[in-house]
Design a protein around this motif. Structure first.
Motif, mmCIF file in Angstrom:
data_model
loop_
_atom_site.group_PDB
_atom_site.id
_atom_site.type_symbol
_atom_site.label_atom_id
_atom_site.label_comp_id
_atom_site.label_asym_id
_atom_site.label_seq_id
_atom_site.Cartn_x
_atom_site.Cartn_y
_atom_site.Cartn_z
ATOM 1 N N GLU A 10 33.490 44.781 44.485
ATOM 2 C CA GLU A 10 34.456 43.681 44.569
ATOM 3 C C GLU A 10 34.434 43.156 46.007
ATOM 4 O OE1 GLU A 10 36.942 41.664 42.989
ATOM 5 O OE2 GLU A 10 37.103 41.065 45.087
ATOM 6 N N ARG A 11 34.344 41.815 46.121
ATOM 7 C CA ARG A 11 34.210 41.170 47.438
ATOM 8 C C ARG A 11 35.383 41.490 48.376
ATOM 9 N NH1 ARG A 11 35.510 35.055 48.271
ATOM 10 N NH2 ARG A 11 37.272 35.965 47.206
ATOM 11 N N THR A 18 41.698 35.299 40.930
ATOM 12 C CA THR A 18 42.660 34.683 40.008
ATOM 13 C C THR A 18 43.568 35.712 39.343
ATOM 14 O OG1 THR A 18 40.961 33.039 39.582
ATOM 15 C CG2 THR A 18 42.806 33.072 38.055
ATOM 16 N N SER A 19 43.078 36.929 39.176
ATOM 17 C CA SER A 19 43.822 37.898 38.368
ATOM 18 C C SER A 19 45.115 38.419 38.996
ATOM 19 C CB SER A 19 42.912 39.057 37.963
ATOM 20 O OG SER A 19 41.883 38.560 37.150
ATOM 21 N N SER A 22 48.046 34.564 38.006
ATOM 22 C CA SER A 22 48.247 33.938 36.698
ATOM 23 C C SER A 22 49.735 33.729 36.441
ATOM 24 C CB SER A 22 47.648 34.825 35.610
ATOM 25 O OG SER A 22 48.493 35.936 35.382
ATOM 26 N N SER A 23 50.070 33.228 35.252
ATOM 27 C CA SER A 23 51.490 33.094 34.867
ATOM 28 C C SER A 23 52.058 34.436 34.416
ATOM 29 C CB SER A 23 51.650 32.082 33.731
ATOM 30 O OG SER A 23 51.198 30.823 34.125
ATOM 31 N N LEU A 25 51.533 36.128 31.642
ATOM 32 C CA LEU A 25 51.915 36.185 30.229
ATOM 33 C C LEU A 25 50.742 36.682 29.394
ATOM 34 C CD1 LEU A 25 53.829 32.790 29.877
ATOM 35 C CD2 LEU A 25 54.759 35.065 30.313
ATOM 36 N N ALA A 155 28.726 41.242 46.961
ATOM 37 C CA ALA A 155 27.290 41.083 46.688
ATOM 38 C C ALA A 155 26.858 39.860 47.488
ATOM 39 C CB ALA A 155 27.090 40.838 45.199
ATOM 40 N N ALA A 201 32.444 37.292 38.280
ATOM 41 C CA ALA A 201 33.069 36.869 39.537
ATOM 42 C C ALA A 201 34.065 35.727 39.370
ATOM 43 C CB ALA A 201 31.988 36.509 40.557
ATOM 44 N N GLY A 202 34.555 35.498 38.153
ATOM 45 C CA GLY A 202 35.614 34.513 37.934
ATOM 46 C C GLY A 202 35.231 33.151 38.503
ATOM 47 N N PRO A 203 36.066 32.582 39.382
ATOM 48 C CA PRO A 203 35.759 31.256 39.939
ATOM 49 C C PRO A 203 34.450 31.243 40.732
ATOM 50 C CG PRO A 203 38.034 31.883 40.392
ATOM 51 C CD PRO A 203 37.372 33.090 39.818
ATOM 52 N N ARG A 311 41.575 28.541 37.832
ATOM 53 C CA ARG A 311 41.080 29.021 36.534
ATOM 54 C C ARG A 311 39.561 28.875 36.482
ATOM 55 N NH1 ARG A 311 45.218 25.657 35.823
ATOM 56 N NH2 ARG A 311 47.117 26.472 34.895
ATOM 57 N N GLY A 343 37.655 32.303 29.647
ATOM 58 C CA GLY A 343 38.515 33.358 29.106
ATOM 59 C C GLY A 343 39.890 33.402 29.739
ATOM 60 N N LEU A 345 43.266 36.253 30.948
ATOM 61 C CA LEU A 345 43.642 37.631 31.247
ATOM 62 C C LEU A 345 43.959 38.370 29.931
ATOM 63 C CD1 LEU A 345 44.304 39.232 33.921
ATOM 64 C CD2 LEU A 345 46.684 38.806 33.360
ATOM 65 N N THR A 346 44.638 37.682 29.029
ATOM 66 C CA THR A 346 45.039 38.277 27.746
ATOM 67 C C THR A 346 43.861 38.896 27.001
ATOM 68 O OG1 THR A 346 46.795 36.637 27.556
ATOM 69 C CG2 THR A 346 46.116 37.711 25.507
HETATM 70 C C1 LIG Z 1 47.675 29.375 37.390
HETATM 71 C C2 LIG Z 1 47.058 30.253 36.347
HETATM 72 C C3 LIG Z 1 47.851 30.788 35.332
HETATM 73 C C4 LIG Z 1 47.274 31.615 34.369
HETATM 74 N N1 LIG Z 1 48.080 32.206 33.451
HETATM 75 C C5 LIG Z 1 47.563 33.052 32.539
HETATM 76 C C6 LIG Z 1 48.421 33.758 31.653
HETATM 77 O O1 LIG Z 1 49.648 33.648 31.719
HETATM 78 N N2 LIG Z 1 47.846 34.571 30.737
HETATM 79 C C7 LIG Z 1 46.487 34.737 30.666
HETATM 80 O O2 LIG Z 1 46.048 35.456 29.785
HETATM 81 N N3 LIG Z 1 45.648 34.121 31.530
HETATM 82 C C8 LIG Z 1 46.159 33.287 32.476
HETATM 83 N N4 LIG Z 1 45.347 32.675 33.377
HETATM 84 C C9 LIG Z 1 43.905 32.917 33.309
HETATM 85 C C10 LIG Z 1 43.545 34.252 33.943
HETATM 86 O O3 LIG Z 1 44.332 34.496 35.076
HETATM 87 C C11 LIG Z 1 42.076 34.247 34.331
HETATM 88 O O4 LIG Z 1 41.297 33.872 33.229
HETATM 89 C C12 LIG Z 1 41.599 35.627 34.796
HETATM 90 O O5 LIG Z 1 42.510 36.204 35.703
HETATM 91 C C13 LIG Z 1 40.226 35.493 35.428
HETATM 92 O O6 LIG Z 1 39.771 36.776 35.751
HETATM 93 P P1 LIG Z 1 38.317 36.973 36.339
HETATM 94 O O7 LIG Z 1 38.122 38.430 36.462
HETATM 95 O O8 LIG Z 1 37.337 36.168 35.562
HETATM 96 O O9 LIG Z 1 38.390 36.282 37.787
HETATM 97 P P2 LIG Z 1 39.022 36.901 39.123
HETATM 98 O O10 LIG Z 1 40.298 37.568 38.874
HETATM 99 O O11 LIG Z 1 39.015 35.808 40.152
HETATM 100 O O12 LIG Z 1 38.000 38.040 39.514
HETATM 101 C C14 LIG Z 1 36.726 37.755 40.029
HETATM 102 C C15 LIG Z 1 36.522 38.647 41.226
HETATM 103 O O13 LIG Z 1 35.181 38.533 41.661
HETATM 104 C C16 LIG Z 1 35.184 38.747 43.056
HETATM 105 N N5 LIG Z 1 33.953 38.210 43.647
HETATM 106 C C17 LIG Z 1 33.619 36.919 43.859
HETATM 107 N N6 LIG Z 1 32.408 36.841 44.440
HETATM 108 C C18 LIG Z 1 31.963 38.101 44.588
HETATM 109 C C19 LIG Z 1 30.792 38.681 45.159
HETATM 110 N N7 LIG Z 1 29.808 37.917 45.685
HETATM 111 N N8 LIG Z 1 30.670 40.023 45.168
HETATM 112 C C20 LIG Z 1 31.646 40.832 44.665
HETATM 113 N N9 LIG Z 1 32.785 40.328 44.122
HETATM 114 C C21 LIG Z 1 32.931 38.989 44.079
HETATM 115 C C22 LIG Z 1 36.415 37.996 43.541
HETATM 116 O O14 LIG Z 1 36.841 38.457 44.806
HETATM 117 C C23 LIG Z 1 37.407 38.250 42.417
HETATM 118 O O15 LIG Z 1 38.311 39.305 42.710
HETATM 119 C C24 LIG Z 1 45.882 31.869 34.385
HETATM 120 C C25 LIG Z 1 45.089 31.334 35.406
HETATM 121 C C26 LIG Z 1 45.681 30.550 36.394
HETATM 122 C C27 LIG Z 1 44.852 30.022 37.514
#
Ligand SMILES: Cc1cc2nc3c(=O)[nH]c(=O)nc-3n(C[C@H](O)[C@H](O)[C@H](O)COP(=O)(O)OP(=O)(O)OC[C@H]3O[C@@H](n4cnc5c(N)ncnc54)[C@H](O)[C@@H]3O)c2cc1C
Length: 469
Positions: A10-11, A18-19, A22-23, A25, A155, A201-203, A311, A343, A345-346
């Motif tokens: 994890e970076r 993003t995790s 979120s809201s 929920l 990474a 890596a989400g966003p 997101r 996707g 969080l749910t």
């Molecule tokens: C405002 C908002 C409200 C939301 N509300 C809800 C909700 O109520 N219920 C729900 O189910 N979903 C909700 N969501 C959606 C949900 O939060 C996201 O879909 C989810 O958290 C995304 O998770 P992720 O693991 O894909 O991304 P992230 O949580 O961003 O995880 C990706 C990780 O990768 C790491 N990373 C990046 N680059 C590198 C690298 N080069 N090397 C190593 N690590 C790296 C980052 O540091 C990060 O920690 C919401 C989103 C937003 C923005």
């Protein structure tokens, strides 16, 4: 848990993306029914049931109140039909089935609501979680089952390894990948070779894809913000749905002694851990609250905390932010990199299950079946109640000693959530937390002071939109 050897890098801190933003929920999926996304409805509903089995302490049942407006009661009848269909499809347990409140009952139970064309409300069940804690407990669980985990380990590049392994019964050669990981503590670069590399890596999914040579962008980012106010200013129980000026649904969530309001949904150009909160974002939410509760009039002064996140959505040309599907997609790149984008969080567990299915297939490995929907996550007693003002020293020690907190923000923002929910944003504890970290990690050369200053400026940045009022 399937018998593979797994490492996770994890970076930054766990849930620093993003995790933790979120809201919070765990959606049953009803809102996807409106958009005709039947697959998502079923998946979200099944995952909600799974989460209440594997982490009941991180899924708090809450009553969601959706006020209905109109000249007649036709809107209520329409919602009732939709909910009936949803509950059948989603196998919603009897206890969680919907109710209808007529106008008088609604006004008695949710005082202060604007009465213009109000006909009543539909009530159904959603669940509230602590998103950062859910992430952390999932990671602790992975560790308990043998995964090797490192935070502050980005990474930085991905290359094809010169070593070749044979997969698919000897018929095809699978290129192994070598990921170069920087240890942020020492600055050292470490090469890690793996038969399969998963990019979750989400966003930042596209940034990591670029490391393996994939130039085409597949992600579309949208920003969402939340505001925190004291519950005595808006005594909401559970969740109340409001309609914003553009008719989008916006939630007010009452939890402990606070209420959070969100969210917005606007395109955002590039991934950022802490996207900027603008005056416009704040006005959009305050307008929705003050229109819904005309007698309350929440102003800037009432806002004691705010957060924003992006997101990671899979791009769909020509769609507005709220129209873009919340579906996830697994991308298999020519390099062999397996990326997952989109996707919620749910549905995180189900997404992970499908990714691991892909990995197992690529390895042509014989593994144990997936058990993550049944085996409980690590449970360390009660979750830390969000919105509580005081902080217990043993909690801080545990965050540092057992949960890999490395900075003041790791403790106050993601382990105990004080910056979002405590009335002082955690500022009363910043000195003591910095001292505890300094003693534990042997910080030198003014690191303690710079950590304190960094935390203070983070808190100020989240409320900087006030200056532009
Ligand atoms: C405002 C908002 C409200 C939301 N509300 C809800 C909700 O109520 N219920 C729900 O189910 N979903 C909700 N969501 C959606 C949900 O939060 C996201 O879909 C989810 O958290 C995304 O998770 P992720 O693991 O894909 O991304 P992230 O949580 O961003 O995880 C990706 C990780 O990768 C790491 N990373 C990046 N680059 C590198 C690298 N080069 N090397 C190593 N690590 C790296 C980052 O540091 C990060 O920690 C919401 C989103 C937003 C923005």
């Amino acid at each position: 848990m399937r018998g593979l050897r797994v490492g996770l890098v994890e970076r930054g801190d766990f849930a620093s993306g993003t995790s933790s933003r979120s809201s919070k929920l765990i959606h049953g999926g009803l809102r996807y029914l409106e958009q005709g996304e039947v697959g998502l409805v079923l998946e979200a509903a099944a995952e909600r049931r799974a989460l209440t089995r594997i982490a009941p302490h991180l899924a708090k049942r809450a009553r969601l109140v959706l006020p209905v407006h109109g000249r007649t009661g036709a809107g209520l009848v329409k919602f009732r039909a939709g909910l009936w269909t949803f509950e059948k499809m989603a196998k919603v347990p009897d206890d969680d089935r919907h109710e209808i409140w007529k106008r008088d009952e609604l006004l008695e139970r949710v005082p202060g609501l604007g009465t213009d064309k109000l006909v009543g409300a539909v009530i159904y069940t959603e669940y509230i979680t602590d998103d950062a804690r859910l992430t952390l407990e999932t990671i602790k669980s992975a560790k308990r089952h043998g995964a090797r985990i490192a935070s502050y380990a980005p990474a930085v590049s991905i290359a094809e390894s010169r070593c070749v392994t044979t997969g698919g019964g000897g018929k095809s050669a699978t290129p192994r990948l070598e990921v170069h990981v920087r240890d942020e503590l020492s600055g050292r670069i470490v090469a890690v070779e793996a038969a399969v590399v998963v990019n979750a890596a989400g966003p930042w999914v596209d940034s990591v894809r670029r490391m393996s040579g994939e130039g085409n962008a597949r992600m579309q980012l949208t920003k969402g913000i939340h505001l925190v106010i004291a519950r005595d200013r808006l005594p909401v129980e559970g969740i109340v749905v409001m309609r914003a000026v553009d008719h989008r649904m916006v939630f007010v969530v009452g939890h402990g002694d606070i209420v959070w309001i969100g969210t917005t949904d606007t395109f955002y150009p590039a991934p950022e851990e802490r996207p900027t909160i603008t005056r416009e974002d704040v006005d959009y939410l305050l307008h929705a609250v003050n229109r819904t509760w005309p007698g309350v009039q929440i102003s800037d002064r009432d806002v004691r905390g705010a957060w924003a996140g992006v997101r990671p959505l899979v791009k769909q040309e020509g769609k507005s932010p709220s129209e873009i599907s919340r579906r996830d997609e697994i991308l298999i790149e020519p390099s062999g990199l397996v990326s997952i984008g989109g996707g919620k969080l749910t549905t995180y567990r189900q997404m992970a299950e499908r990714v691991v299915d892909q990995v197992v297939q690529r390895l042509a490995a014989k593994t144990a079946p997936c058990r993550t929907a049944e085996v409980p996550l690590v449970e360390d007693g009660e979750p830390i109640p969000m919105g509580r003002a005081s902080l217990d020293t043993s909690e801080v020690r545990k965050a540092i000693d057992e949960e890999c907190a490395m900075t003041v923000a790791d403790v106050l923002e993601r382990r105990v959530r004080a910056n979002l929910f405590a009335s002082d944003n955690g500022l009363d504890h910043v000195e003591s937390v910095a001292s505890a970290l300094a003693a534990r990690a042997g910080w030198k050369n003014g690191r303690r002071e710079s950590e304190v200053a960094a935390y203070r400026s983070r808190v100020a940045e989240d409320l900087a939109w006030r200056a532009g009022a």
